[in-house]
Design an enzyme around this catalytic site. Structure first.
Site, PDB file in Angstrom:
ATOM      1  N   HIS A   1       0.786  -1.237   0.000  1.00 38.51           N
ATOM      2  CA  HIS A   1       0.000   0.000   0.000  1.00 38.51           C
ATOM      3  C   HIS A   1       0.818   1.288   0.000  1.00 38.51           C
ATOM      4  CE1 HIS A   1       0.523  -0.025   4.418  1.00 38.51           C
ATOM      5  NE2 HIS A   1       0.305   1.270   4.325  1.00 38.51           N
TER       6      HIS A   1
ATOM      7  N   GLU B   1       3.721   5.391  -3.114  1.00 38.18           N
ATOM      8  CA  GLU B   1       3.915   6.666  -2.428  1.00 38.18           C
ATOM      9  C   GLU B   1       5.373   6.856  -1.994  1.00 38.18           C
ATOM     10  OE1 GLU B   1       1.500   8.869  -1.884  1.00 38.18           O
ATOM     11  OE2 GLU B   1       2.186  10.151  -0.248  1.00 38.18           O
ATOM     12  N   ASP B   2       5.991   5.801  -1.487  1.00 42.58           N
ATOM     13  CA  ASP B   2       7.277   5.957  -0.799  1.00 42.58           C
ATOM     14  C   ASP B   2       8.493   5.376  -1.508  1.00 42.58           C
ATOM     15  OD1 ASP B   2       5.943   7.226   1.184  1.00 42.58           O
ATOM     16  OD2 ASP B   2       5.874   5.536   2.564  1.00 42.58           O
TER      17      ASP B   2
ATOM     18  N   ASP C   1      -4.462   0.392   7.585  1.00 45.44           N
ATOM     19  CA  ASP C   1      -3.244   1.213   7.588  1.00 45.44           C
ATOM     20  C   ASP C   1      -3.313   2.227   8.731  1.00 45.44           C
ATOM     21  OD1 ASP C   1      -0.932   2.626   6.693  1.00 45.44           O
ATOM     22  OD2 ASP C   1      -2.203   3.988   5.511  1.00 45.44           O
TER      23      ASP C   1
ATOM     24  N   ASP D   1     -23.884   3.584  34.025  1.00 47.95           N
ATOM     25  CA  ASP D   1     -23.862   2.388  33.182  1.00 47.95           C
ATOM     26  C   ASP D   1     -22.509   2.223  32.476  1.00 47.95           C
ATOM     27  OD1 ASP D   1     -24.393   4.556  31.684  1.00 47.95           O
ATOM     28  OD2 ASP D   1     -25.898   3.618  30.404  1.00 47.95           O
TER      29      ASP D   1
END
Ligand code: MN
Length: 741
Positions: free
Chosen positions: A95, A99-100, A162, A282
């Site tokens: 994933h 991007e990286d 993620d 409660d």
């Protein structure tokens, strides 16, 4: 939203073997989990994706100092625990790769096929959206937009996994980043998990976010709950045993869990009811999971038989499920020692949906379809079925969007603010949604960096940059391009204001003109006098008086009579007698033969330069002090005059007026006897009144040429054309021309 940043390990030696060994062990666990949940699935892509991720994330470290690969592995594991399919697991492993790292979606497509590539691309797109407002409506817009942008629901599930892992490991980040990510989690991702019915993920996200956003409150609540934990647990256990025993006695098979409420839900309760922790009675909840809907209601009866229910707390979400398809019976009872306890009763199936939401349905993709015919889960099942049936991902995407938010489109300002518009909205709607001044001065728009026409239909995720120009004004055409009432109202407002301005100008001129005609010295009339007259008409300002004059609500003569009664006679003067001068003649009648759009009773005259007649395309021009000049659109002067667009005004021929117009015609003929007679015969046959007629011999054109100049009265252009055509048919006529000279 960027994920937890990968820290490049510049100059750091490759990750040592022990780390790799532990990663391999995690992979083995992951595969074992998937195999257990989905024994028939081909798991081969999982180790392949692991190797791929290991290769490309090699050397990257998380903020905590761990190898970066730990993160995608953990995300994949969360998905495996949700019993998600292999595509989801592989997407979890990959994933962050686009991007990286230098890997592209095309690379993923080549190695893992289109399904995985589509999901990885979807997660990458979501990661790029920056969320930055704590405003509630904005948050809701973001949530909707995220859902609307996704064309495969697995993208959202991977994104939530993620986010869950990032939240679990948030401690390694700086306080600022922690807070930002925690806020985003609470405002965007936890509600999305809730929307998709994923109660378990939602609960964990909320508690993790709460811990970072309000550490003090979190500490206080957790400590307080923890300090009494032994007592709480003993109480709950007592309660649980009683319930179990009673249900067994009634022959209702059930599993009963007791729990103390989550910190965040206690916190919300404290805030909502403005009470202290001691007053939350409660804190405890029991959950009864049985085998059928019938036994759910049976169990409720058993509970109410044993303990007194708290009025108003019985809720039947089985008969009426929540919008996210959550189903359960809820009740609160006064238990031992007067302590309150919330009890939820549901079937196994309802429980799975409550915990896993859409993910619970995902696993029915294969095999068991149709096994559950419950209408109430139709929505989620439909999503899953669409997923199966739709080969064209864009078709699925539009169907999903259609279902979730059919009438909305989510766009951004260049600074990232979300603007929610109805679908089909144009950049003009967007401009007005940003600010009415931006709307009014809008001259164009760039969408995703490219110029688009103003009629462009905005799409989800478009970044819209509105181009403006000071002093620019909205056009009437815009009314056809806008979808929002806000834009429509603002545009109308400006157009009306402009028309009013024009009416004021016309009204003022009208008054001046009439004053001149009546010999009244307007400058002698006091401002206060005009104000008084305005008040008499129920108007508060002189400007309103002018505007009303311009709109023709009353006549200038009336106003003058009221302001200077000693100078203006009560009865209007008889109309002036007809005069020979054609321009004078025309001017007298022009007010009735030409209509100015939206304005009556203004001074109108047909311009001498082009002398337009009925049937000619015409345009009005607001003159200074002489009313409205009406020109033929073909008039050469018009081009020069109309640079001042403000003073241009739409005019048209009045429909039922029966006036005639004097027109000058020049006929060029052979110079031969009898021609003049033929011309006048044609004029008589056409029933045309002739005002003047003059024949000249043109010496410059040769001695065989002659000119006949005449002024005739015609009703309209059609009659004129017919007349000219008839004259042209006369043998010896060379040319017939309408002229204004
Ligand atoms: Mn990530």
């Amino acid at each position: 939203m960027p994920p937890v940043p990968a820290v490049q390990s510049d100059g750091v030696p490759p990750v040592a073997d022990p780390a790799r060994a532990s990663l391999d062990a995690l992979l083995d666990e992951l595969i074992a989990t998937v195999q257990e949940a989905r024994p028939k699935d081909d798991i081969a892509p999982i180790p392949k994706a692991f190797q791929f991720a290991a290769q490309h994330h090699a050397g990257q470290l998380r903020a905590s100092g761990e190898p970066y690969l730990m993160h995608p592995l953990a995300v994949a594991r969360i998905l495996a625990d949700m019993r998600m399919d292999v595509v989801s697991i592989v997407t979890g492993l990959l994933h962050d790769i686009v991007e990286d790292t230098s890997v592209t979606t095309a690379d993923v497509l080549r190695s893992f096929g289109s399904e995985v590539a589509g999901c990885v691309d979807g997660v990458t797109k979501l990661s790029k959206i920056d969320f930055f407002s704590a405003e509630d409506r904005q948050a809701e817009s973001y949530r909707k937009m995220l859902l609307a942008m996704v064309n495969d629901i697995r993208v959202i599930i991977v994104k939530l996994a993620d986010r869950l892992h990032n939240m679990r490991t948030l401690g390694a980040l700086s306080p600022e980043r922690r807070e930002r990510i925690a806020r985003e989690t609470l405002e965007i991702y936890a509600p999305i998990a809730h929307r998709l019915g994923m109660g378990k993920v939602r609960g964990e996200l909320e508690d993790l976010a709460f811990r970072y956003l309000d550490p003090e409150a979190f500490e206080e609540i957790s400590n307080s709950i923890d300090s009494q934990r032994p007592a709480h647990e003993a109480w709950l256990e007592r309660m649980r045993r009683t319930v179990e025993g009673e249900l067994r006695r009634e022959g209702i098979p059930a599993r009963v869990d007791g729990r103390v409420k989550r910190a965040f839900s206690v916190y919300q309760k404290l805030k909502r009811q403005k009470i202290s922790l001691e007053q939350v009675y409660d804190l405890f909840a029991l959950r009864i999971i049985t085998d059928s809907v019938k036994n759910c209601y049976g169990a409720l009866g058993v509970i109410h038989n044993e303990w007194r229910p708290v009025p108003g707390r019985i809720k039947d979400f089985i008969a009426i499920p929540r919008p996210n398809l959550y189903q359960s019976l809820h009740t609160s009872v006064v238990g031992p020692d007067g302590k309150h306890c919330e009890i939820q009763i549901r079937t196994e199936e309802m429980h799975r949906i409550a915990e896993e939401g859409i993910a619970a349905h995902w696993k029915y993709k294969e095999g068991k379809r149709g096994a559950q015919d419950d209408q109430r889960v139709a929505w989620l099942r439909q999503l899953v079925e669409w997923q199966q049936e739709m080969r064209d991902p864009s078709e699925f995407s539009s169907t999903l969007k259609l279902d979730l938010y059919p009438e909305e489109v989510y766009c951004f300002t260049p600074k990232g603010r979300v603007i929610v518009l109805p679908s089909g909205a144009s950049p003009i709607d967007f401009a007005y949604a940003v600010h009415s001044e931006v709307g009014n001065t809008c001259t164009g728009a760039k969408v995703n960096g490219r110029i688009v026409p103003l009629r462009y239909s905005l799409r989800n995720g478009d970044i819209v940059d509105i181009l403006t120009q000071t002093g620019h004004q909205p056009s009437k055409d815009w009314l056809g391009l806008v979808k929002t009432s806000r834009a429509r109202n603002k545009i109308k407002h400006v157009i009306n204001a402009n028309e009013r301005e024009r009416a004021i100008e016309i009204g003022q001129k009208f008054l001046e003109k009439e004053a001149r005609r009546l010999g009244v010295q307007l400058s002698r009339i006091q401002k206060t006098e005009l104000e008084r007259v305005a008040a008499e008409y129920g108007l508060s300002k002189i400007e309103d008086l002018y505007a009303s004059l311009g709109y023709g609500k009353f006549s200038a003569r009336q106003v003058l009579q009221k302001s200077a009664p000693e100078q203006v006679a009560e009865e209007p003067l008889p109309p002036p007698a007809p005069v020979a001068d054609p321009t004078q003649y025309a001017r007298r009648d022009d007010d009735s033969v030409i209509k100015v759009h939206g304005i009556d009773d203004v001074m109108i005259y047909r311009a001498k330069c082009c002398n337009p007649i009925r049937g000619d395309a015409i345009v009005g021009y607001v003159t200074r002090g002489k009313g409205i000049a009406v020109h033929s659109r073909a008039c050469t002067n018009v081009q020069n005059l109309m640079y001042d667009a403000e003073r241009k005004i739409e005019v048209e021929w009045a429909r039922n007026a029966s006036d005639t117009f004097p027109v000058r015609i020049v006929v060029q003929t052979d110079d031969r006897p009898g021609l003049l007679h033929q011309l006048t015969t044609v004029l008589a046959n056409e029933n045309t009144n002739v005002r003047s007629l003059e024949a000249k011999t043109d010496f410059t054109a040769g001695n065989d040429a002659a000119f006949v100049e005449m002024t005739v009265d015609v009703r309209d252009k059609k009659q004129l054309e017919k007349l000219c055509a008839a004259m042209r048919r006369i043998s010896g006529v060379r040319d017939v021309e309408r002229t204004n000279q």
